[in-house]
Design an enzyme around this catalytic site. Structure first.
Site, mmCIF file in Angstrom:
data_model
loop_
_atom_site.group_PDB
_atom_site.id
_atom_site.type_symbol
_atom_site.label_atom_id
_atom_site.label_comp_id
_atom_site.label_asym_id
_atom_site.label_seq_id
_atom_site.Cartn_x
_atom_site.Cartn_y
_atom_site.Cartn_z
ATOM 1 N N ARG A 69 0.846 -1.194 0.000
ATOM 2 C CA ARG A 69 0.000 0.000 0.000
ATOM 3 C C ARG A 69 0.883 1.247 0.000
ATOM 4 N NH1 ARG A 69 -1.717 0.693 4.377
ATOM 5 N NH2 ARG A 69 -1.051 -1.174 5.466
ATOM 6 N N TYR A 197 -1.377 -3.480 -6.984
ATOM 7 C CA TYR A 197 -1.133 -4.220 -5.740
ATOM 8 C C TYR A 197 -2.387 -4.262 -4.857
ATOM 9 C CZ TYR A 197 -0.194 -5.354 -1.013
ATOM 10 O OH TYR A 197 -0.328 -5.927 0.222
ATOM 11 N N LYS A 206 -9.506 -2.392 1.982
ATOM 12 C CA LYS A 206 -9.210 -1.268 2.851
ATOM 13 C C LYS A 206 -9.978 -0.011 2.430
ATOM 14 C CE LYS A 206 -6.681 -3.414 5.737
ATOM 15 N NZ LYS A 206 -5.694 -4.348 5.374
ATOM 16 N N HIS A 226 -10.182 -2.404 11.804
ATOM 17 C CA HIS A 226 -9.122 -3.261 11.252
ATOM 18 C C HIS A 226 -8.873 -4.390 12.245
ATOM 19 C CE1 HIS A 226 -4.750 -3.357 9.453
ATOM 20 N NE2 HIS A 226 -5.521 -4.277 8.917
ATOM 21 N N SER A 248 -0.981 -3.620 10.304
ATOM 22 C CA SER A 248 -0.673 -4.506 9.190
ATOM 23 C C SER A 248 0.579 -5.336 9.486
ATOM 24 C CB SER A 248 -0.437 -3.687 7.926
ATOM 25 O OG SER A 248 -1.599 -2.947 7.645
ATOM 26 N N CYS A 250 1.113 -7.572 11.716
ATOM 27 C CA CYS A 250 1.436 -7.723 13.136
ATOM 28 C C CYS A 250 0.701 -8.895 13.766
ATOM 29 C CB CYS A 250 1.134 -6.441 13.892
ATOM 30 S SG CYS A 250 2.313 -5.137 13.511
ATOM 31 N N ASP A 277 -9.138 -9.759 9.177
ATOM 32 C CA ASP A 277 -8.610 -8.423 8.858
ATOM 33 C C ASP A 277 -9.586 -7.282 9.161
ATOM 34 O OD1 ASP A 277 -6.256 -7.056 7.776
ATOM 35 O OD2 ASP A 277 -7.535 -6.475 6.098
ATOM 36 N N ARG A 370 1.928 -12.231 -0.738
ATOM 37 C CA ARG A 370 0.619 -12.547 -0.148
ATOM 38 C C ARG A 370 -0.021 -13.749 -0.820
ATOM 39 N NH1 ARG A 370 -1.603 -8.877 4.026
ATOM 40 N NH2 ARG A 370 0.083 -7.392 4.257
HETATM 41 P P1 GTP Z 1 -2.177 -7.783 7.411
HETATM 42 O O1 GTP Z 1 -2.712 -8.810 6.484
HETATM 43 O O2 GTP Z 1 -1.119 -6.932 6.787
HETATM 44 O O3 GTP Z 1 -3.240 -6.950 8.033
HETATM 45 O O4 GTP Z 1 -1.336 -8.572 8.544
HETATM 46 P P2 GTP Z 1 -1.762 -9.436 9.820
HETATM 47 O O5 GTP Z 1 -2.007 -8.532 10.986
HETATM 48 O O6 GTP Z 1 -2.830 -10.397 9.469
HETATM 49 O O7 GTP Z 1 -0.405 -10.221 10.151
HETATM 50 P P3 GTP Z 1 -0.023 -11.772 10.009
HETATM 51 O O8 GTP Z 1 -0.833 -12.644 10.919
HETATM 52 O O9 GTP Z 1 -0.004 -12.132 8.577
HETATM 53 O O10 GTP Z 1 1.463 -11.750 10.574
HETATM 54 C C1 GTP Z 1 2.476 -11.011 9.951
HETATM 55 C C2 GTP Z 1 3.824 -11.462 10.438
HETATM 56 O O11 GTP Z 1 3.881 -11.349 11.854
HETATM 57 C C3 GTP Z 1 4.077 -12.932 10.092
HETATM 58 O O12 GTP Z 1 5.079 -13.031 9.124
HETATM 59 C C4 GTP Z 1 4.548 -13.551 11.389
HETATM 60 O O13 GTP Z 1 5.861 -14.010 11.251
HETATM 61 C C5 GTP Z 1 4.514 -12.468 12.437
HETATM 62 N N1 GTP Z 1 3.748 -12.930 13.606
HETATM 63 C C6 GTP Z 1 2.412 -13.190 13.671
HETATM 64 N N2 GTP Z 1 2.058 -13.610 14.901
HETATM 65 C C7 GTP Z 1 3.200 -13.603 15.642
HETATM 66 C C8 GTP Z 1 3.498 -13.932 17.017
HETATM 67 O O14 GTP Z 1 2.631 -14.290 17.808
HETATM 68 N N3 GTP Z 1 4.803 -13.778 17.402
HETATM 69 C C9 GTP Z 1 5.777 -13.363 16.538
HETATM 70 N N4 GTP Z 1 7.013 -13.242 17.003
HETATM 71 N N5 GTP Z 1 5.535 -13.058 15.248
HETATM 72 C C10 GTP Z 1 4.269 -13.173 14.812
HETATM 73 C C1 SPV Z 2 -2.810 -4.594 5.372
HETATM 74 O O1 SPV Z 2 -1.840 -3.986 4.899
HETATM 75 O O2 SPV Z 2 -3.303 -4.335 6.488
HETATM 76 C C2 SPV Z 2 -3.407 -5.707 4.602
HETATM 77 C C3 SPV Z 2 -2.968 -5.914 3.232
HETATM 78 O O3 SPV Z 2 -4.287 -6.402 5.092
HETATM 79 S S1 SPV Z 2 -3.674 -4.755 2.161
HETATM 80 O O4 SPV Z 2 -4.825 -5.382 1.502
HETATM 81 O O5 SPV Z 2 -2.655 -4.429 1.187
HETATM 82 O O6 SPV Z 2 -4.119 -3.616 2.880
HETATM 83 MN MN MN Z 3 -4.743 -5.738 7.210
#
Ligand code: GTP
Ligand code: SPV
Ligand code: MN
Length: 594
Positions: A69, A197, A206, A226, A248, A250, A277, A370
């Protein structure tokens, strides 16, 4: 395709602007989707993967300058600048339309305009909202088919004079200096140009479900957040629902699909995923807050997803999935990314499509690569996933990446303090947006890049919502990312996060005590169950009770430093910050200096 004059007039106007060679309506049928996949394979827009190992799966590569983004090119265009507020980029709507029209004019020449009628939420639910996205990209069509509910049924649901969110997208010439993602909340309109993207172009996600929807929600008395939504089933079969907002990349997808540690599984605990999400939240007939997931699929981060960290997510991606910017294994035509396993393919192409040597030290997959996968693929999808009413919330969790300041978990004193806790969220930036990674920034409620109006008014809306609901969800904050002196994550995270969820549920049920600290209620270390936990923080250092204690501490000097940052942030937002939150900040400072 429709008798709705508003839809027809709008499409005619847009077609006159972008000048497509022809117009194709997306009807939601598998036959049409299959023709589009074949067409996109023919042009090289997507690649068919090994259909025995990954049935229905495809690979796509974005342009190298178009991988996340673009927050600095994302605008909220309201008549009055203060309605967008200081945390959003703003342009005057008329000036913006004029500028954007120049970029869109004739941008579809020789191309097809795809008309995607889609629903955010179950079609026909009174809580769902409809949109139509016009795009010149089959990749966008195929992603929208996974991420939302698409087709002729949506047109029927919009009806002869119903409203819809008007989305116009053009890849145009992919000029990054003229890339714009602009929102006109007053007109229910989103225009996106020069990107291909995900978050920039899948306009239901979003752009609509957060930026436009948060604006609508404020006017109509509900919330667009979110947040993931999950259900925790106890051995008696009772399910309690939690929503959680993390910035994002996290950990939302990971938490949403968590598998409890064996110790809990044996007793009969289960976790069900409702969403990963976005949550639309409103007051239900019982006066409680109810949440529903407006999406129909997952657009998840690939790197780090593996059999151990998130087996459910991995299983979800084994069929009918589109992978974006991952490694292509040329030997068997499958995909790979960092953290999938310890065997990177030797004969492979990286995310850019170049020959890639895993020994080179360069990453093969883009850090923000992704997968787009259907929700029904998820082994732990909740049986309430398609419930038009959503699920009642027992708790709301905020969280971010904080190396030092925030403890593993704490509970707010009440809704107003919980709103404050959300408003002061901070996190280290990730690869999900372009720009520097690892810089701490304030990201209230994980909505900084997604709030479609003034952040101060958004805080006020949170306070107001707390006043209209009975039996408010309890509000917590978690931090899976505290590091030790060697910079290693102390907490094992992933499935082990269930141990923290258990404490949270117990707090909601008044079954466990806590320690009152200046920032809120923190667990007594002995109340976080560590049975069966084995985790090597670093070679030779197994996670022990002392480590748990070390991440439950509240260090006053860090928090006082944070108070300074919060003051600056509130001052930047300005007069719209509610007085209640200013007093919360003063009270926090007073408790810290007492
Ligand atoms: P968006 O799709 O961008 O909104 O991301 P999201 O909040 O769904 O994050 P996602 O669950 O995909 O995690 C992103 C990264 O954070 C991953 O590559 C993991 O390695 C890391 N991660 C997720 N959960 C944990 C956790 O409990 N501990 C640690 N150390 N890393 C984590
Ligand atoms: C984020 O960045 O929080 C996502 C991926 O979930 S996107 O669709 O690019 O916003
Ligand atoms: Mn997200």
């Amino acid at each position: 395709m429709t008798q709705n004059p508003k839809i027809n007039a709008w499409i005619k106007e847009m077609a006159e602007l972008v000048n497509p060679a022809n117009i194709v309506w997306i009807d939601g049928s598998e036959e049409q989707a299959e023709l589009l996949r074949a067409e996109a394979c023919r042009t090289g827009e997507i690649f068919k993967l090994n259909q025995e190992k990954l049935p229905g799966c495809y690979l796509h590569r974005t342009a190298v300058n178009d991988v996340a983004r673009v927050e600095n090119r994302t605008f909220i265009c309201t008549t009055k600048k203060e309605d967008a507020g200081p945390t959003n980029n703003w342009m005057d709507p008329q000036e913006c339309y004029a500028m954007m029209k120049k970029l869109f004019r004739n941008s579809y020449t020789g191309k097809t305009m795809y008309v995607i009628p889609y629903s955010m939420g179950v079609i026909g639910s009174e809580f769902s909202k409809y949109g139509i996205e016009l795009t010149d990209s089959i990749y966008v069509v195929l992603n929208m088919l996974i991420m939302t509910r698409v087709g002729t049924k949506v047109l029927e649901a919009i009806g002869p004079d119903g409203d819809f969110v008007k989305g116009l997208h053009a890849k145009a010439d992919m000029d990054e200096n003229n890339r714009y993602i602009v929102h006109f909340p007053e007109d229910n309109t989103i225009w996106s140009v020069n990107s291909g993207y995900g978050g920039n172009v899948l306009l239901g996600k979003k752009c609509f479900a957060l930026r436009i929807a948060s604006y609508l929600g404020r006017n109509e008395g509900w919330m667009a957040e979110h947040m993931l939504i999950l259900g925790i089933e106890n051995p008696q079969g009772e399910v309690k629902y939690i929503a959680a907002a993390f910035p994002s990349a996290c950990g939302k997808t990971n938490l949403a699909m968590l598998i409890p540690p064996e110790y809990y599984r044996k007793q009969g605990y289960k976790v069900w995923c409702v969403g990963d999400d976005i949550a639309w939240i409103r007051k239900g007939p019982d006066g409680r807050l109810w949440a529903m997931n407006p999406e129909n699929g997952f657009f998840g981060v690939a790197p780090g997803t593996n059999e151990k960290s998130n087996p459910n997510a991995l299983a979800t991606t084994r069929s009918n999935t589109i992978f974006t910017n991952v490694v292509l294994n040329l030997d068997d035509n499958t995909v790979w990314w960092e953290g999938l396993d310890k065997n990177p393919p030797k004969n492979a192409l990286n995310w850019k499509g170049e020959k890639w040597d895993p020994a080179s030290g360069e990453k093969g997959a883009h850090p923000n690569s992704r997968f787009t996968a259907p929700a029904i693929n998820c082994p732990c999808i909740s049986k309430e996933f398609n419930n038009p009413n959503g699920v009642p919330l027992s708790a709301i969790i905020f969280g971010g990446r904080r190396a030092k300041t925030a403890p593993l978990v704490y509970q707010s004193f009440n809704w107003e303090h919980g709103t404050f806790v959300g408003s002061i969220m901070a996190s280290e930036t990730t690869a999900a947006a372009t720009g520097a990674v690892g810089v701490v920034r304030r990201d209230p409620m994980a909505m900084l890049p997604f709030c479609g109006y003034n952040m101060g008014h958004y805080f006020q809306h949170w306070l107001n919502m707390g006043k209209v609901v009975t039996n408010q969800p309890k509000i917590f904050h978690v931090n899976w990312f505290r590091t030790n002196e060697n910079g290693k994550f102390v907490w094992p995270g992933f499935g082990e996060n269930f141990r923290v969820l258990e404490w949270i549920i117990k707090r909601c049920e008044d079954k466990v005590d806590a320690v009152e600290t200046p920032i809120g209620y923190v667990p007594k270390p002995e109340d976080i169950n560590l049975t069966g936990l084995e985790y090597e923080i670093e070679p030779g250092h197994m996670f022990a009770f002392e480590d748990l204690k070390s991440i439950l501490t509240v260090e006053k000097e860090y928090w006082l430093e944070d108070v300074k940052g919060i003051k600056e942030f509130y001052d930047m937002i300005g007069d719209t910050v509610p007085a209640e939150l200013r007093s919360q900040l003063a009270a926090l400072e007073a408790r810290l200096t007492k």
